[in-house]
Scaffold this active site. Sequence first.
Site, PDB file in Angstrom:
ATOM      1  CB  SER A 163    -100.977  67.517  66.232  1.00 14.11           C
ATOM      2  OG  SER A 163    -100.373  67.122  67.444  1.00 14.11           O
TER       3      SER A 163
ATOM      4  CG  HIS B 179    -103.830  64.248  65.819  1.00 14.78           C
ATOM      5  ND1 HIS B 179    -104.174  63.079  65.162  1.00 14.78           N
ATOM      6  CD2 HIS B 179    -102.624  64.001  66.410  1.00 14.78           C
ATOM      7  CE1 HIS B 179    -103.221  62.179  65.338  1.00 14.78           C
ATOM      8  NE2 HIS B 179    -102.271  62.709  66.095  1.00 14.78           N
TER       9      HIS B 179
ATOM     10  CG  ASP C  75    -100.273  63.488  69.109  1.00 16.17           C
ATOM     11  OD1 ASP C  75    -100.500  62.470  68.424  1.00 16.17           O
ATOM     12  OD2 ASP C  75    -100.022  64.599  68.614  1.00 16.17           O
TER      13      ASP C  75
ATOM     14  CG  MET D 136     -97.375  60.659  73.476  1.00 12.98           C
ATOM     15  SD  MET D 136     -95.951  61.695  73.076  1.00 12.98           S
ATOM     16  CE  MET D 136     -96.435  62.325  71.473  1.00 12.98           C
TER      17      MET D 136
ATOM     18  CG  HIS E  47    -101.878  59.158  67.602  1.00 12.92           C
ATOM     19  ND1 HIS E  47    -100.853  59.778  66.918  1.00 12.92           N
ATOM     20  CD2 HIS E  47    -101.571  57.825  67.610  1.00 12.92           C
ATOM     21  CE1 HIS E  47     -99.975  58.860  66.532  1.00 12.92           C
ATOM     22  NE2 HIS E  47    -100.384  57.674  66.950  1.00 12.92           N
TER      23      HIS E  47
ATOM     24  CG  MET F 151     -98.614  57.396  69.998  1.00 14.60           C
ATOM     25  SD  MET F 151     -97.773  58.922  69.548  1.00 14.60           S
ATOM     26  CE  MET F 151     -99.055  60.107  69.904  1.00 14.60           C
TER      27      MET F 151
ATOM     28  CG  MET G 178     -97.030  56.714  63.197  1.00 11.44           C
ATOM     29  SD  MET G 178     -97.926  58.178  63.745  1.00 11.44           S
ATOM     30  CE  MET G 178     -96.589  59.293  64.196  1.00 11.44           C
TER      31      MET G 178
ATOM     32  N   GLY H 170     -93.814  59.869  69.105  1.00  8.02           N
ATOM     33  CA  GLY H 170     -93.336  60.260  70.431  1.00  8.02           C
ATOM     34  C   GLY H 170     -93.035  61.742  70.567  1.00  8.02           C
ATOM     35  CG  PHE H 171     -90.168  63.166  70.744  1.00  5.69           C
ATOM     36  CD1 PHE H 171     -90.041  63.785  71.984  1.00  5.69           C
ATOM     37  CD2 PHE H 171     -89.776  61.839  70.609  1.00  5.69           C
ATOM     38  CE1 PHE H 171     -89.507  63.097  73.068  1.00  5.69           C
ATOM     39  CE2 PHE H 171     -89.248  61.141  71.691  1.00  5.69           C
ATOM     40  CZ  PHE H 171     -89.110  61.780  72.925  1.00  5.69           C
ATOM     41  N   GLY H 172     -93.145  65.822  68.650  1.00  3.32           N
ATOM     42  CA  GLY H 172     -93.481  66.732  67.568  1.00  3.32           C
ATOM     43  C   GLY H 172     -92.211  67.278  66.946  1.00  3.32           C
TER      44      GLY H 172
ATOM     45  CG  ASP I 247     -99.365  62.095  63.405  1.00  6.35           C
ATOM     46  OD1 ASP I 247     -98.861  63.229  63.475  1.00  6.35           O
ATOM     47  OD2 ASP I 247     -99.775  61.459  64.401  1.00  6.35           O
ATOM     48  N   GLY I 248     -96.857  63.524  61.193  1.00  4.73           N
ATOM     49  CA  GLY I 248     -95.459  63.746  61.532  1.00  4.73           C
ATOM     50  C   GLY I 248     -94.698  64.482  60.444  1.00  4.73           C
ATOM     51  N   GLY I 249     -94.213  65.678  60.786  1.00  2.94           N
ATOM     52  CA  GLY I 249     -93.409  66.441  59.834  1.00  2.94           C
ATOM     53  C   GLY I 249     -94.206  66.952  58.639  1.00  2.94           C
TER      54      GLY I 249
ATOM     55  N   GLY J 189     -98.805  69.554  63.535  1.00  4.36           N
ATOM     56  CA  GLY J 189     -98.610  70.222  64.822  1.00  4.36           C
ATOM     57  C   GLY J 189     -97.840  71.499  64.652  1.00  4.36           C
ATOM     58  CB  SER J 190     -94.172  72.203  64.400  1.00  3.98           C
ATOM     59  OG  SER J 190     -93.938  70.896  64.727  1.00  3.98           O
TER      60      SER J 190
HETATM   61  C1  DX5 Z   1     -95.920  62.362  67.030  1.00  5.68           C
HETATM   62  C2  DX5 Z   1     -97.373  62.717  67.077  1.00  5.68           C
HETATM   63  C3  DX5 Z   1     -97.767  63.781  66.126  1.00  5.68           C
HETATM   64  C4  DX5 Z   1     -97.105  65.110  66.361  1.00  5.68           C
HETATM   65  C5  DX5 Z   1     -96.858  65.730  65.028  1.00  5.68           C
HETATM   66  O1  DX5 Z   1     -95.712  61.206  67.741  1.00  5.68           O
HETATM   67  O2  DX5 Z   1     -98.181  61.597  66.802  1.00  5.68           O
HETATM   68  O3  DX5 Z   1     -99.179  63.933  66.052  1.00  5.68           O
HETATM   69  O4  DX5 Z   1     -97.855  65.993  67.131  1.00  5.68           O
HETATM   70  O5  DX5 Z   1     -96.126  66.883  65.216  1.00  5.68           O
HETATM   71  P1  DX5 Z   1     -95.468  67.670  64.015  1.00  5.68           P
HETATM   72  O6  DX5 Z   1     -96.574  68.052  63.067  1.00  5.68           O
HETATM   73  O7  DX5 Z   1     -94.822  68.813  64.676  1.00  5.68           O
HETATM   74  O8  DX5 Z   1     -94.483  66.718  63.366  1.00  5.68           O
HETATM   75 ZN    ZN Z   2    -100.339  61.933  66.439  1.00  2.00          ZN
END
Ligand code: DX5
Ligand code: ZN
Length: 232
Positions: free
Chosen positions: A13, A38, A40, A42, A71, A73, A142, A147-149, A180-182, A202-203
Amino acid sequence: MKTEENVVKLAPSILAADFARLGEQVAEAEKAGADRIHVDVMDGHFVPNLSMGAPVVQSLRRVTSLPLETHMMITNPDLFLEEFVAAGSDSFLVHWEGNYNLDRTVRRIKELGKRAGVVINPATPTSVLEEILPEVDLVLLMTVNPGFGHQHFLHSTLSKIHRVRRMVDEVNPRCEVEVDGGVDEETAPLAAAAGANVFVAGSSIFGDKAGVTTAIDSLRARIVGRQGVVSA
Ligand code: DX5
Ligand code: ZN
């Protein structure tokens, strides 16, 4: 059953990338064996954050041949589909939440010749997938609130991943199960064991001090072999 649809796929991501070096980072991810990118999107309404729009997809299209998954959002994804298709999006992930005409959105994506995925948030029950499942190419679960990484993976979603994998195998085995997420080296194997086969990260990829290539290699190594370990 090992099919093209359920092999392990990694979707870095770019939300966690260094935007000043975006092309470079995506090229590195491609070289390291990422399967798709990916993106995102928003709008500050659907989720409490702003990110990027179609011009970013357009720029990425010139530097990578990987599929670009988008994605959405945003409150009204239908309004932006054409623009993203023209920019180079290959697939769309659209939320069940807030969409009163999900079937129409999914049909439109397919009419545009793109892959369609439906997304549900952590608090949304799997039962809402029942009618749409035969129509989609992907289900995205999810594993954080969108909304946030850089948030923590919600372990309560593991049993949900397992339930969705069972539904998918029964109703639409060609459908992918994505999380997706964490997602990181600790949580990805758990999600894989529960039945996920596509991993957005992502991170844990762009934020890894060891670099994108090492991050992708070690994430993949942690996932492969874990798939479907949890049984009914
Ligand atoms: C969150 C996004 C994710 C985000 C994941 O709303 O949809 O795609 O980038 O980030 P990480 O992998 O850092 O949780
Ligand atoms: Zn995403």
